[in-house]
Design an enzyme around this catalytic site. Structure first.
Site, PDB file in Angstrom:
ATOM      1  CE  LYS A   1      -3.868  -2.406   2.145  1.00 22.84           C
ATOM      2  NZ  LYS A   1      -4.644  -2.766   3.347  1.00 22.84           N
TER       3      LYS A   1
ATOM      4  CD  GLN B   1      -3.559  -4.573   6.339  1.00 23.88           C
ATOM      5  OE1 GLN B   1      -3.666  -3.504   5.730  1.00 23.88           O
ATOM      6  NE2 GLN B   1      -3.990  -5.714   5.851  1.00 23.88           N
TER       7      GLN B   1
ATOM      8  CG  ASP C   1     -10.060  -0.353   5.181  1.00 24.50           C
ATOM      9  OD1 ASP C   1      -9.810  -0.810   4.054  1.00 24.50           O
ATOM     10  OD2 ASP C   1      -9.282  -0.440   6.149  1.00 24.50           O
TER      11      ASP C   1
END
Ligand code: GUN
Length: 293
Positions: free
Chosen positions: A54, A98, A121
């Site tokens: 990422k 994460q 997200d």
């Protein structure tokens, strides 16, 4: 006839180029540099690779990234304190934590702490609710990647029998929600499906999956979907990432299913690359919201 292989990697590259152009345009017109903060707690090897990827992808798109790698011993108070500081920092537009988190940390409480306007997200209750009501702020990265791939390959879901296998909050449930809407990001052609969600308690899974004109699989079990579970001519989207030796494989038995499907995504090179591309797109969108506020 063998299936068309749906090349997620090249579609992801295309989207990443579009995002890079958008990031540059935003910077030139407003001076705002899109910025993503990623929080990784602990030493899970797969998560370390994902976060590193990422970071690299952000860099290539011109997005600033701030990485917070915290020890596995991090407490709830420390993690929530960091998220509060990131929420308040106007230079940061997107925040991602994460997953999975170490077991002693309460995932729901942590995710709930991320400001919904920075929740790239789309895991927060507010963002999930907006998606469910058909007025999304952000679309969750992996399900959005699936819809982008279908759209860019000219495969409509409208009016089709779609079966989603898996009911996770990250993939299965939002996919169901997006396919069900009256309109999607491109109008009504990639929405309006007849959707069934199968899961671990489904009785006779094969009889359900065989109904699918479009079969989407996210159950985290290597090669669980075999050719006899697939309707001839179906489009098969494999969202699984299962570690196997040095490599990865999907939830679909690619070698047998490609002989019966009309189109199929490979693993690797299918949906995986699109997840990162959509994260970049959400970060750009978050920066654009902030710039126009
Ligand atoms: N772990 C596995 N998939 C995801 C994802 O989409 N977002 C985050 N934050 N963590 C993950």
């Amino acid at each position: 006839m063998a299936a068309t292989i749906l090349d997620g990697k090249s579609i992801a590259m295309q989207i990443r180029m579009e995002v890079a152009e958008g990031v540059l345009r935003l910077r030139e017109t407003t001076g705002v540099v899109a910025c993503l903060a990623a929080v990784l707690v602990g030493e899970d090897p797969a998560s370390q690779v994902y976060v590193r990827n990422k970071e690299i992808a952000c860099h290539k798109a011109g997005i600033e990234s701030r990485m917070f790698r915290l020890p596995a011993s991090t407490t709830m108070e420390e993690l929530l304190g960091l998220l509060d500081r990131l929420n308040q920092d106007d230079a940061i537009h997107g925040i991602l934590v994460q997953l999975p988190l170490p077991r002693h940390l309460e995932e729901r409480r942590v995710l709930d702490r991320v400001d919904s306007a920075k929740d790239v997200d789309a895991f927060s209750p507010e963002n999930v609710g907006l998606i469910s009501q058909g007025r999304p702020r952000f679309l969750p990265c992996t399900p959005h990647g699936v819809m982008q791939l279908l759209h860019r390959c000219g495969i409509d879901v409208a009016g089709k029998e779609v079966v989603v296998v898996g009911r996770s909050d990250i993939v299965g449930k939002p996919l169901v929600s997006m396919c069900l809407q009256k309109s999607g990001p491109w109008g009504d052609s990639n929405a309006n499906a007849t959707v069934t969600c199968a899961h671990s308690r489904t009785v006779d899974l094969a009889s359900v999956t065989r109904r699918a004109e479009i079969l989407m699989v996210a159950i985290g079990k290597a090669r669980a979907i075999t050719a006899e579970m697939v309707r001839p001519g179906a489009v098969v989207i494999d969202i699984g990432i299962n570690r196997e030796g040095d490599g990865i494989c999907g939830d679909v038995d690619f070698d047998s299913v490609k002989e019966i499907a009309s189109a199929i995504t490979p693993v690797p090179g299918g949906i995986g690359p699109l997840t990162i591309a959509m994260l970049l797109q959400n970060t750009l969108a978050a920066a654009e919201f902030a710039a126009s506020a």
